[in-house]
Design an enzyme around this catalytic site. Structure first.
Site, PDB file in Angstrom:
ATOM      1  CB  THR A  34       9.001  -9.153 -14.582  1.00 23.05           C
ATOM      2  OG1 THR A  34       9.985  -8.821 -15.552  1.00 23.05           O
ATOM      3  CG2 THR A  34       8.314 -10.457 -14.944  1.00 23.05           C
ATOM      4  CD  GLN A  36      -5.378  -1.194   8.966  1.00 27.53           C
ATOM      5  OE1 GLN A  36      -6.064  -2.185   9.225  1.00 27.53           O
ATOM      6  NE2 GLN A  36      -4.048  -1.246   8.964  1.00 27.53           N
ATOM      7  CG  HIS A  93       0.900  -7.087   4.838  1.00 29.80           C
ATOM      8  ND1 HIS A  93       1.048  -6.738   6.160  1.00 29.80           N
ATOM      9  CD2 HIS A  93       1.136  -5.976   4.125  1.00 29.80           C
ATOM     10  CE1 HIS A  93       1.392  -5.451   6.225  1.00 29.80           C
ATOM     11  NE2 HIS A  93       1.440  -4.976   4.999  1.00 29.80           N
ATOM     12  CB  CYS A 146       4.814   2.556   9.901  1.00 31.51           C
ATOM     13  SG  CYS A 146       4.173   1.362   8.757  1.00 31.51           S
ATOM     14  CG  ASN A 179      -2.781   3.467  10.575  1.00 29.65           C
ATOM     15  OD1 ASN A 179      -3.155   4.546  10.129  1.00 29.65           O
ATOM     16  ND2 ASN A 179      -1.569   3.288  11.050  1.00 29.65           N
ATOM     17  CB  ALA A 214      -0.913   0.001   1.213  1.00 24.03           C
ATOM     18  CB  SER A 272      -1.272  -3.660   2.164  1.00 18.42           C
ATOM     19  OG  SER A 272       0.042  -3.347   1.804  1.00 18.42           O
TER      20      SER A 272
HETATM   21  N1  PMP Z   1      -2.084   2.818   5.110  1.00 16.17           N
HETATM   22  C1  PMP Z   1      -2.578   2.346   6.253  1.00 16.17           C
HETATM   23  C2  PMP Z   1      -3.833   2.939   6.791  1.00 16.17           C
HETATM   24  C3  PMP Z   1      -1.919   1.325   6.941  1.00 16.17           C
HETATM   25  O1  PMP Z   1      -2.414   0.858   8.095  1.00 16.17           O
HETATM   26  C4  PMP Z   1      -0.732   0.801   6.402  1.00 16.17           C
HETATM   27  C5  PMP Z   1       0.036  -0.291   7.131  1.00 16.17           C
HETATM   28  N2  PMP Z   1       0.347  -0.008   8.462  1.00 16.17           N
HETATM   29  C6  PMP Z   1      -0.265   1.319   5.192  1.00 16.17           C
HETATM   30  C7  PMP Z   1      -0.969   2.325   4.568  1.00 16.17           C
HETATM   31  C8  PMP Z   1       0.994   0.822   4.553  1.00 16.17           C
HETATM   32  O2  PMP Z   1       0.890  -0.523   4.235  1.00 16.17           O
HETATM   33  P1  PMP Z   1       2.221  -1.319   3.833  1.00 16.17           P
HETATM   34  O3  PMP Z   1       3.135  -1.235   4.989  1.00 16.17           O
HETATM   35  O4  PMP Z   1       1.743  -2.692   3.562  1.00 16.17           O
HETATM   36  O5  PMP Z   1       2.767  -0.645   2.642  1.00 16.17           O
END
Ligand code: PMP
Length: 376
Positions: free
Chosen positions: A236, A178, A200, A323, A149, A69, A198
């Site tokens: 790719t 989220q 994951h 993060c 988040n 993301a 994202s």
């Molecule tokens: N936006 C939001 C609201 C998120 O919670 C996150 C992940 N903490 C991200 C963006 C970024 O996602 P990623 O670390 O998978 O790039």
């Protein structure tokens, strides 16, 4: 282990891993190649894209596959700003965006863009009136996250879309990381032009993300080279990632409503546990918030100390977002919500999933008050 940090990441589903394995073993050809082996991969890739768009009801959108993301947010925001700057250099966002949006706007400011950071109220929500007042003739982009988040606040995205409908030249981007697969997300109704996600966060694989964008919208690529992803993102394409993403999205969408009801039940339990603990202040608003996230502060106990002490008991939660958790600065989000230092410096986030069991919450109920008492 009692994992209560699903907002930072989720475990990949067995089915997704299996899909990844099968596709990468059998269809590892380059989807851009002219021979049949490449064409088979390209066929799978195309099928995955249409499955993703169909499941999410995105008839008027395209999907650009990205690595996450963060990359999708960068592509959306810089892609719009670089492509449309001749029309204006004013952009609007909020003060509580994820770092992958916030820092892009900071960078744009250094490059001559005028950025309005909309303030949020005590619940972490912007006012649509503030947005209306901020709009200008030279505004080209509005970027507002759907669900925050850190605290789980849901932004009034539909109302924002209604306002922006009257400004067809302003492009609307939403970070739906989220919200996708958790609450209703209807980009068409919200008049959203671009949305980032994202894999994951929805039991898919790390290293896979996507940017959904309205058909015909022009964006400047951020990674140049070959013509992949309709020239938006060179390199790719990983067919196996695309097929796995389609699978992860389909499965989460099938379960979304029942997961929501289940997690809402868990959330109520956790809320009442927190309410019964001495010195705990809940920062997530009661109304219009995602039930998957509960943010609270334990006054007087350093969040790092608290998280480690819980970790020693096998309970994994986080301070702020993953993060920013390694920085000792107070939460930028809680600060923007106007919370005093005694609260914004002490925040903890519990995040829930359909995988969280009632038993795990019972353990939390036993451990949490004891731990708070001991640390105090
Ligand atoms: N936006 C939001 C609201 C998120 O919670 C996150 C992940 N903490 C991200 C963006 C970024 O996602 P990623 O670390 O998978 O790039």
């Amino acid at each position: 282990m009692i994992y209560l940090d699903y907002t930072s990441t989720t475990p990949p589903r067995e089915e997704v891993l299996e899909t990844y394995n099968i596709v990468s073993k059998k269809y590892w050809g380059n989807p851009s190649a002219l021979h049949n082996f490449g064409a088979e991969a390209e066929h799978l890739l195309k099928k995955s894209r249409s499955q993703i768009l169909e499941v999410l009801n995105l008839k008027n959108y395209e999907v650009a596959l990205t690595s996450c993301a963060t990359e999708a947010n960068n592509l959306a925001i810089k892609g719009v700003c670089n492509q449309h700057k001749w029309r204006g250099r004013h952009v609007i966002t909020t003060s509580i965006e994820h770092a992958s949006v916030y820092s892009v706007f900071r960078e744009l400011e250094e490059n001559g863009f005028d950025v309005t950071y909309l303030p949020v109220n005590r619940d972490g929500r912007i006012s649509v009136e503030d947005l209306k007042k901020a709009l200008r003739k030279d505004t080209i982009l509005v970027s507002i996250m759907h669900v925050n988040n850190e605290v789980g606040t849901i932004m009034p995205i539909e109302e924002i879309g209604q306002v922006l409908k009257n400004y067809p030249k302003i492009i609307f981007h939403a970070d739906i990381v989220q919200s996708l697969g958790k609450i209703n997300v209807d980009l068409e109704t919200y008049k959203v032009d671009l949305a980032s996600m994202s894999a994951h966060k929805i039991y898919g694989l790390k290293g896979t993300g996507a940017l959904f964008y309205r058909k015909g919208l022009e964006l400047a690529p951020q990674i140049t080279g070959g013509p992949q992803e309709k020239k938006l993102r060179a390199g790719t394409t990983d067919t196996a990632s695309a097929v796995s993403l389609a699978k992860a999205i389909r499965l989460i969408m099938e379960e979304r409503d029942s997961n929501y009801d289940y997690v809402l039940g868990l959330n109520k339990k956790v809320r009442s546990i927190l309410e019964s603990c001495d010195g705990v202040v809940i920062n997530t608003p009661e109304e219009a918030a995602s039930p998957f996230i509960l943010n609270f502060s334990v006054q007087g106990i350093k969040p790092e100390t608290f998280v480690h002490a819980l970790g020693e008991r096998g309970i994994y939660v986080s301070t702020k977002s993953a993060c920013s958790s390694k920085s000792s600065k107070p939460s930028r989000i809680l600060k923007a919500m106007g919370l005093p230092k005694e609260i914004s410096n002490y925040s903890i986030r519990i995040s829930l999933s359909h995988l969280t069991t009632n038993q795990q919450i019972d353990t939390l109920e036993k451990e949490l008050p004891q731990l708070i008492h001991a640390l105090k």
